[in-house]
Design a protein around this motif. Structure first.
Motif, PDB file in Angstrom:
ATOM      1  N   ASN A 168      29.830  42.689  69.746  1.00  0.00           N
ATOM      2  CA  ASN A 168      28.492  42.483  70.308  1.00  0.00           C
ATOM      3  C   ASN A 168      28.576  41.620  71.560  1.00  0.00           C
ATOM      4  O   ASN A 168      29.627  41.039  71.862  1.00  0.00           O
ATOM      5  N   LEU A 169      27.478  41.545  72.281  1.00  0.00           N
ATOM      6  CA  LEU A 169      27.443  40.808  73.547  1.00  0.00           C
ATOM      7  C   LEU A 169      27.695  39.317  73.360  1.00  0.00           C
ATOM      8  O   LEU A 169      28.349  38.682  74.192  1.00  0.00           O
ATOM      9  N   LYS A 170      27.180  38.746  72.292  1.00  0.00           N
ATOM     10  CA  LYS A 170      27.401  37.329  72.033  1.00  0.00           C
ATOM     11  C   LYS A 170      28.893  37.047  71.915  1.00  0.00           C
ATOM     12  O   LYS A 170      29.404  36.070  72.475  1.00  0.00           O
ATOM     13  N   ALA A 171      29.587  37.909  71.214  1.00  0.00           N
ATOM     14  CA  ALA A 171      31.026  37.734  71.041  1.00  0.00           C
ATOM     15  C   ALA A 171      31.774  37.878  72.366  1.00  0.00           C
ATOM     16  O   ALA A 171      32.736  37.156  72.629  1.00  0.00           O
ATOM     17  N   VAL A 172      31.322  38.797  73.214  1.00  0.00           N
ATOM     18  CA  VAL A 172      31.939  38.964  74.536  1.00  0.00           C
ATOM     19  C   VAL A 172      31.809  37.665  75.332  1.00  0.00           C
ATOM     20  O   VAL A 172      32.792  37.158  75.891  1.00  0.00           O
ATOM     21  N   ARG A 173      30.611  37.139  75.390  1.00  0.00           N
ATOM     22  CA  ARG A 173      30.365  35.919  76.175  1.00  0.00           C
ATOM     23  C   ARG A 173      31.189  34.744  75.640  1.00  0.00           C
ATOM     24  O   ARG A 173      31.749  33.963  76.418  1.00  0.00           O
ATOM     25  N   ILE A 229      38.814  42.498  77.016  1.00  0.00           N
ATOM     26  CA  ILE A 229      38.065  42.711  75.786  1.00  0.00           C
ATOM     27  C   ILE A 229      38.482  44.039  75.157  1.00  0.00           C
ATOM     28  O   ILE A 229      38.601  45.056  75.845  1.00  0.00           O
ATOM     29  N   VAL A 230      38.684  44.013  73.841  1.00  0.00           N
ATOM     30  CA  VAL A 230      38.994  45.233  73.088  1.00  0.00           C
ATOM     31  C   VAL A 230      37.995  45.329  71.940  1.00  0.00           C
ATOM     32  O   VAL A 230      37.768  44.349  71.217  1.00  0.00           O
ATOM     33  N   THR A 231      37.393  46.488  71.777  1.00  0.00           N
ATOM     34  CA  THR A 231      36.415  46.675  70.706  1.00  0.00           C
ATOM     35  C   THR A 231      36.896  47.755  69.734  1.00  0.00           C
ATOM     36  O   THR A 231      37.729  48.593  70.091  1.00  0.00           O
ATOM     37  N   PRO A 232      36.364  47.751  68.505  1.00  0.00           N
ATOM     38  CA  PRO A 232      36.730  48.803  67.557  1.00  0.00           C
ATOM     39  C   PRO A 232      35.801  50.006  67.630  1.00  0.00           C
ATOM     40  O   PRO A 232      36.003  50.990  66.919  1.00  0.00           O
ATOM     41  N   ASN A 233      34.776  49.923  68.488  1.00  0.00           N
ATOM     42  CA  ASN A 233      33.728  50.941  68.497  1.00  0.00           C
ATOM     43  C   ASN A 233      33.135  51.093  69.889  1.00  0.00           C
ATOM     44  O   ASN A 233      33.521  50.391  70.820  1.00  0.00           O
ATOM     45  N   ASP A 242      29.938  50.455  71.944  1.00  0.00           N
ATOM     46  CA  ASP A 242      28.677  49.729  72.050  1.00  0.00           C
ATOM     47  C   ASP A 242      28.293  49.749  73.518  1.00  0.00           C
ATOM     48  O   ASP A 242      28.946  49.108  74.351  1.00  0.00           O
ATOM     49  N   ALA A 243      27.265  50.502  73.851  1.00  0.00           N
ATOM     50  CA  ALA A 243      26.896  50.705  75.253  1.00  0.00           C
ATOM     51  C   ALA A 243      26.604  49.394  75.969  1.00  0.00           C
ATOM     52  O   ALA A 243      27.001  49.207  77.125  1.00  0.00           O
ATOM     53  N   ASP A 244      25.928  48.465  75.292  1.00  0.00           N
ATOM     54  CA  ASP A 244      25.589  47.198  75.930  1.00  0.00           C
ATOM     55  C   ASP A 244      26.841  46.395  76.264  1.00  0.00           C
ATOM     56  O   ASP A 244      26.943  45.789  77.336  1.00  0.00           O
ATOM     57  N   VAL A 245      27.777  46.373  75.348  1.00  0.00           N
ATOM     58  CA  VAL A 245      29.034  45.641  75.569  1.00  0.00           C
ATOM     59  C   VAL A 245      29.812  46.245  76.727  1.00  0.00           C
ATOM     60  O   VAL A 245      30.303  45.536  77.614  1.00  0.00           O
ATOM     61  N   ILE A 246      29.916  47.561  76.741  1.00  0.00           N
ATOM     62  CA  ILE A 246      30.676  48.223  77.802  1.00  0.00           C
ATOM     63  C   ILE A 246      30.013  48.004  79.160  1.00  0.00           C
ATOM     64  O   ILE A 246      30.678  47.640  80.140  1.00  0.00           O
ATOM     65  N   ARG A 247      28.713  48.184  79.222  1.00  0.00           N
ATOM     66  CA  ARG A 247      28.002  48.002  80.498  1.00  0.00           C
ATOM     67  C   ARG A 247      28.148  46.566  80.999  1.00  0.00           C
ATOM     68  O   ARG A 247      28.334  46.335  82.198  1.00  0.00           O
ATOM     69  N   TYR A 248      28.042  45.612  80.101  1.00  0.00           N
ATOM     70  CA  TYR A 248      28.167  44.204  80.489  1.00  0.00           C
ATOM     71  C   TYR A 248      29.553  43.934  81.080  1.00  0.00           C
ATOM     72  O   TYR A 248      29.678  43.291  82.139  1.00  0.00           O
ATOM     73  N   CYS A 249      30.585  44.414  80.409  1.00  0.00           N
ATOM     74  CA  CYS A 249      31.948  44.178  80.891  1.00  0.00           C
ATOM     75  C   CYS A 249      32.192  44.867  82.225  1.00  0.00           C
ATOM     76  O   CYS A 249      32.764  44.281  83.153  1.00  0.00           O
ATOM     77  N   VAL A 250      31.749  46.116  82.336  1.00  0.00           N
ATOM     78  CA  VAL A 250      31.954  46.860  83.574  1.00  0.00           C
ATOM     79  C   VAL A 250      31.221  46.187  84.732  1.00  0.00           C
ATOM     80  O   VAL A 250      31.776  46.013  85.827  1.00  0.00           O
TER      81      VAL A 250
END
Length: 205
Positions: free
Chosen positions: A71-76, A86-90, A92-100
């Motif tokens: 989730n985004l909280k975890a990214v931050r 960042i590596v995710t198991p799934n 998540d559009a919000d996570v990907i967009r935030y990182c990009v």
């Protein structure tokens, strides 16, 4: 620079369930074996502190990222602790967009062609195919038939015995956890370095 380093090495060590001195010695052995990317999974004990500590120790020698980010909280939190990727198991559009949008290297987890295409559509340059172990290297080859431009990172059941098979099937890189990232019972960390070296060499050969 970060992306270029990954393109040059293409192996990620997945550090899960280890902390403190054990983690530091394990990471040192992995680095000695030639692996330049290690992710600390966020479901490990004291994960954020571990990321911060490993960044201090390995700055300039090995890139430290965060895995199992959902989730985004975890990214931050991970980025604040010093995670470089960042590596995710799934997916998540919000996570990907935030990182990009913030120029954070992300490798989201996907399994089906639909999920892989979605990850790329959202801007991911690399896509983690997970869990690939039960499907085998042939699955990577099959997916790359229609998605021949995809940079797929095979994760799940990868070891020194089958890593070359994944390379030959077209995987751009691999993530290796259990077969590599365990503290030896005899604490002979030279074994870890040798194993890491085998992974790097087999994927480059």
């Amino acid at each position: 620079m970060l992306k270029q380093d990954f393109c040059d090495t293409r192996v990620i060590a997945i550090l899960r369930g280890t902390a403190g001195k054990d983690l530091e010695e394990l990471a040192e052995a992995i680095c000695e074996g030639g692996i330049r990317f290690s992710e600390v999974t966020l479901n490990s004990p004291d994960a954020l502190l571990s990321i911060e500590r490993l960044r201090e120790i390995f700055g300039g020698r090995m890139h430290i990222g965060a895995g199992t980010v959902t989730n985004l909280k975890a990214v931050r939190e991970a980025v604040a602790a010093g995670a470089e990727f960042i590596v995710t198991p799934n997916i998540d559009a919000d996570v990907i967009r935030y990182c990009v949008s913030n120029d954070i290297l992300i490798t989201p987890g996907a399994l089906t062609p639909t999920e892989i295409e979605e990850a790329m559509r959202l801007g991911s340059e690399f896509v983690k195919v997970f869990p690939v172990g039960r499907l085998g290297a042939g699955y990577i080859k099959d997916v790359l038939a229609p998605y021949d431009k995809a940079k797929l990172i095979a994760v799940g059941g990868i070891n020194a015995e089958n890593s070359e098979e994944y390379r030959k099937s077209g995987a751009f890189g691999i993530g290796v956890g259990g077969s590599l990232c365990k503290v030896p019972e005899d604490r002979d960390f030279g074994k870890i370095s040798d194993y890491a070296r085998r992974l790097v060499e087999s994927f480059r050969s």
